[in-house]
Write an enzyme that holds these catalytic residues in place. Structure first.
Site, PDB file in Angstrom:
ATOM      1  N   GLY A   1      90.501  -8.929   6.368  1.00  0.00           N
ATOM      2  CA  GLY A   1      92.071  -8.715   6.202  1.00  0.00           C
ATOM      3  C   GLY A   1      92.028  -7.250   6.149  1.00  0.00           C
ATOM      4  O   GLY A   1      92.190  -6.708   4.920  1.00  0.00           O
TER       5      GLY A   1
ATOM      6  N   SER B   1      93.887  -5.107   9.140  1.00  0.00           N
ATOM      7  CA  SER B   1      95.005  -4.650   9.969  1.00  0.00           C
ATOM      8  C   SER B   1      96.567  -5.138   9.156  1.00  0.00           C
ATOM      9  O   SER B   1      96.485  -6.315   8.586  1.00  0.00           O
ATOM     10  CB  SER B   1      95.238  -5.356  11.236  1.00  0.00           C
ATOM     11  OG  SER B   1      94.365  -4.725  12.174  1.00  0.00           O
TER      12      SER B   1
ATOM     13  N   GLU C   1      79.537  -3.884  12.687  1.00  0.00           N
ATOM     14  CA  GLU C   1      80.052  -4.774  13.729  1.00  0.00           C
ATOM     15  C   GLU C   1      80.119  -3.916  14.905  1.00  0.00           C
ATOM     16  O   GLU C   1      80.726  -4.416  15.800  1.00  0.00           O
ATOM     17  CB  GLU C   1      81.406  -5.332  13.118  1.00  0.00           C
ATOM     18  CG  GLU C   1      82.550  -4.233  12.925  1.00  0.00           C
ATOM     19  CD  GLU C   1      83.944  -4.771  13.065  1.00  0.00           C
ATOM     20  OE1 GLU C   1      84.450  -4.881  14.192  1.00  0.00           O
ATOM     21  OE2 GLU C   1      84.452  -5.180  12.101  1.00  0.00           O
TER      22      GLU C   1
ATOM     23  N   GLU D   1      90.154   4.656  21.973  1.00  0.00           N
ATOM     24  CA  GLU D   1      90.678   5.781  21.523  1.00  0.00           C
ATOM     25  C   GLU D   1      89.958   6.176  20.180  1.00  0.00           C
ATOM     26  O   GLU D   1      89.320   7.343  20.037  1.00  0.00           O
ATOM     27  CB  GLU D   1      91.991   6.130  21.513  1.00  0.00           C
ATOM     28  CG  GLU D   1      92.814   5.791  22.902  1.00  0.00           C
ATOM     29  CD  GLU D   1      92.529   4.609  23.619  1.00  0.00           C
ATOM     30  OE1 GLU D   1      92.395   3.402  22.871  1.00  0.00           O
ATOM     31  OE2 GLU D   1      92.776   4.437  24.777  1.00  0.00           O
TER      32      GLU D   1
END
Lengths: 379, 237
Positions: free
Chosen positions: A131, A133, A248, A366
């Site tokens: 949880g 974004s 990750e 980016e």
């Protein structure tokens, strides 16, 4: 980052036997099914497979035995997950819980949280989602607005999360929330472990461009969770999340998402391929071999307790570019109709459509390049 | 890195930095590095050679240090030369990256260092990834040559993969290095061309992209799709 030195990848025990056992197990237990499920297979959800994998001891491998884990070395787990990914095994159901939620609960969680969640994770039965974004916070994660107020009964959560992969199939969400009223940016954030069947939680699907339901939006409407849902230290959520992201970014899933297509390309080419196909196979082989060295070296550094933030970002950047370019490069060379029934054509179409997400998930290209630039001393 | 290799590297740096001809490198005995001790050599392994050639690629890319080192092995075939060239390329790319970082952190435009502009940061991140890939490929190739006792056939996969990966990095690395340097990097006086011109040359020497892509692609086609993975995992880890 002056010079990339390879860190020796040296797991304890008999690695060849570990691989051989797992390959034997997969030959007997991997679902045949649709070949397309082998593409991007860490997004393929198959609870039966995850349970069987857990029963065989291949989930929660690094967790302590007292919580149902395997007490194995992180690099033994690395060997197992690269084998699962290379075989295209449907590991999506338990992937997040096994990779990051379990280790994070072990590191920061309370004893009660460990006892409650870790055994189910190690069995391949308890699934988690991330949880982070929100509608106003994606790459700019510190813009989190979901709040949790501490009351005498527990934490009251209000707000919304989005792009939550697998929320509709998960049991628990590890949510980053603002616990300090009036706090800004990365201060005042905490992590709460919330059971998804708690009253006040609404999960709605977001269908992706491939027509799949992986994403969700989650609404928290005055959701009450116990005081014990707090993971780690109040106000230290940012630090904990940053550590979680490190877990990750450099794994083999960052370059193997399109591996099923590479296998199909090589098999379709046969033993005597035409020069253009042989050349492409050669180029892709040079990439995958190099990426595997980079990923293993970074995993070994992580396992040794170092913090290879920049190296992990390099693996993600190069790996995502490789797995994203592969379907495009294959399409440019092989003769294959969009709707052909061959394995190669089916995988090609599925991966062309899935691959835009490869450089978005887990930190956009980016953002990752920005982290590398900081490592170079440019920011 | 072992203490012996540290000493070797210190010597290599001392001899190669600022060297303008090969004579002092010969005098330092680098032709004997790969020669077994019982034949009067230093008995170094391929990772030692890689370490020295990496420094040569960085500090003295114009001198024939690889030829000198390989002369100790007598007549050698193309893959040995390709392997040595990969190490030179890794060193030269590292140097191109260092020069680029120094330049963008020093050179001011629009009132701030170039390195503060996101466009420049993103370019250099791309370049750094390519350099890291070549560094990893070169080191892994050297480790494989050592594991096989310099058996060029047993290490043919790694040599092909490493030279191909290094070749493919040349275009990106030289282009970005020159782009962020602007006009000063295009002058004979400035040090950047000392590494970028050799990189351009090395890409085509001892097997260009197409050559090694065919060699490697045909080898992998013979393995089959699953066979490639089995081969990768049997070779390392």
């Amino acid at each position: 980052m002056q010079g990339f030195a390879l860190y020796p990848f040296d797991p304890p025990g008999d690695v060849a036997a570990l691989r051989a056992d797992l390959r034997g197990w997969l030959a007997a237990n991997q679902p045949r099914g649709d070949v397309v499920k082998r593409a991007n297979c860490w997004a393929s959800f198959d609870a039966d497979f995850s349970r069987a994998l857990g029963a065989a001891g291949y989930v929660g491998m690094t967790l302590p035995a007292r919580y149902g884990g395997g007490d194995r070395h992180p690099l033994e787990r690395y060997v197992v997950i690269e084998e699962l990914l290379a075989a295209g095994a449907p590991v999506g159901a338990h992937w997040i819980a096994d990779r990051q939620t379990g280790p994070l609960i072990l590191r920061y969680g309370s004893e009660a949280q460990r006892q409650r969640y870790l055994p189910g994770i190690a069995k391949g039965e308890l699934y988690a989602c991330i949880g982070l974004s929100e509608p106003g916070a994606g790459s700019d994660l510190a813009a989190v607005r979901t709040t949790a107020r501490e009351t005498s009964e527990g934490w009251r959560i209000n707000g919304q999360k989005i792009w939550t992969t697998g929320a509709h199939l998960s049991h628990v969400i590890l949510a980053l929330v603002r616990t300090e009223e009036g706090s800004e940016r990365n201060a005042g954030l905490s992590q709460l472990l919330v059971d998804l069947d708690t009253p006040g939680i609404t999960i709605r699907p977001i269908i992706d461009m491939a027509g799949h339901h992986d994403f969700n939006e989650i609404f928290f409407d005055d959701v009450l969770v116990p005081h014990g849902a707090l993971v780690g230290e109040r106000g230290q959520g940012w630090k904990q999340v940053t550590a979680e992201l490190g877990l990750e970014r450099s794994g083999p899933e960052r370059y193997l998402s399109s591996h099923a297509l590479f296998v199909a390309l090589i098999d379709a080419a046969g033993a005597d391929p035409e020069p253009a196909v042989a050349g492409l196979i050669g180029e892709l082989t040079a990439e995958i071999w190099t990426l595997r060295q980079l990923s293993m070296s970074t995993a070994a550094k992580l396992a040794a307790g170092e913090d290879p933030m920049v190296e992990a970002s390099v693996v993600k950047e190069l790996g995502n570019a490789f797995e994203q370019d592969m379907p495009r490069r294959v399409q440019a060379i092989v003769t294959s109709g969009w709707d052909d029934a061959s394995d190669l054509a089916k995988l090609l179409r599925a991966l062309l459509i899935a691959s835009p997400s490869f450089s978005l998930r887990g930190g956009t290209r980016e953002v990752i390049r920005g982290i590398i630039a900081r490592g170079l001393g440019l920011r | 890195m072992s203490a012996a290799r540290e000493m070797l590297c210190d010597t290599a740096r001392a001899v190669l930095s600022g060297a303008t001809d090969i004579a002092p490198v010969e005098e330092a005995g680098f032709a004997l590095l790969l020669v077994p001790e019982d034949e009067g050599g230093f008995g170094g392994d391929w990772s030692d050679a890689h370490a020295v050639l990496h420094i040569a690629g960085m500090a003295a890319p114009d001198l024939p240090v690889a030829d000198l080192m390989l002369s100790g092995l007598g007549e050698v075939s193309l893959p040995y030369r390709a392997a040595a060239t990969v190490s030179l390329m890794a060193g030269a790319m590292g140097q191109a990256l260092s020069l680029s970082i120094d330049h963008v952190n020093t050179r001011q435009q629009f009132g701030r260092p170039l390195g503060k502009f996101q466009a420049v940061q993103q370019s250099l991140a791309v370049m750094a990834c390519e350099v890291a890939a070549v560094e990893a490929a070169a080191a892994a190739m050297a480790a494989r040559l050592d594991a096989t006792g310099f058996d060029i056939d047993a290490a043919s996969f790694e040599i092909a993969a490493a030279k191909l990966r290094a070749n493919r990095a040349v275009g990106v690395v030289t282009a970005i290095a020159h782009q962020v340097h602007g006009a000063i990097g295009f002058t004979r006086e400035y040090d950047l061309q000392r590494v970028t011109i050799p990189l351009m040359r090395w890409r085509g020497e001892h097997g260009n992209d197409a050559y090694w892509a065919q060699v490697l692609g045909r080898q992998v086609a013979g393995l089959g799709g699953r066979g490639l993975w089995e081969s990768l995992t049997a070779r390392t880890g």
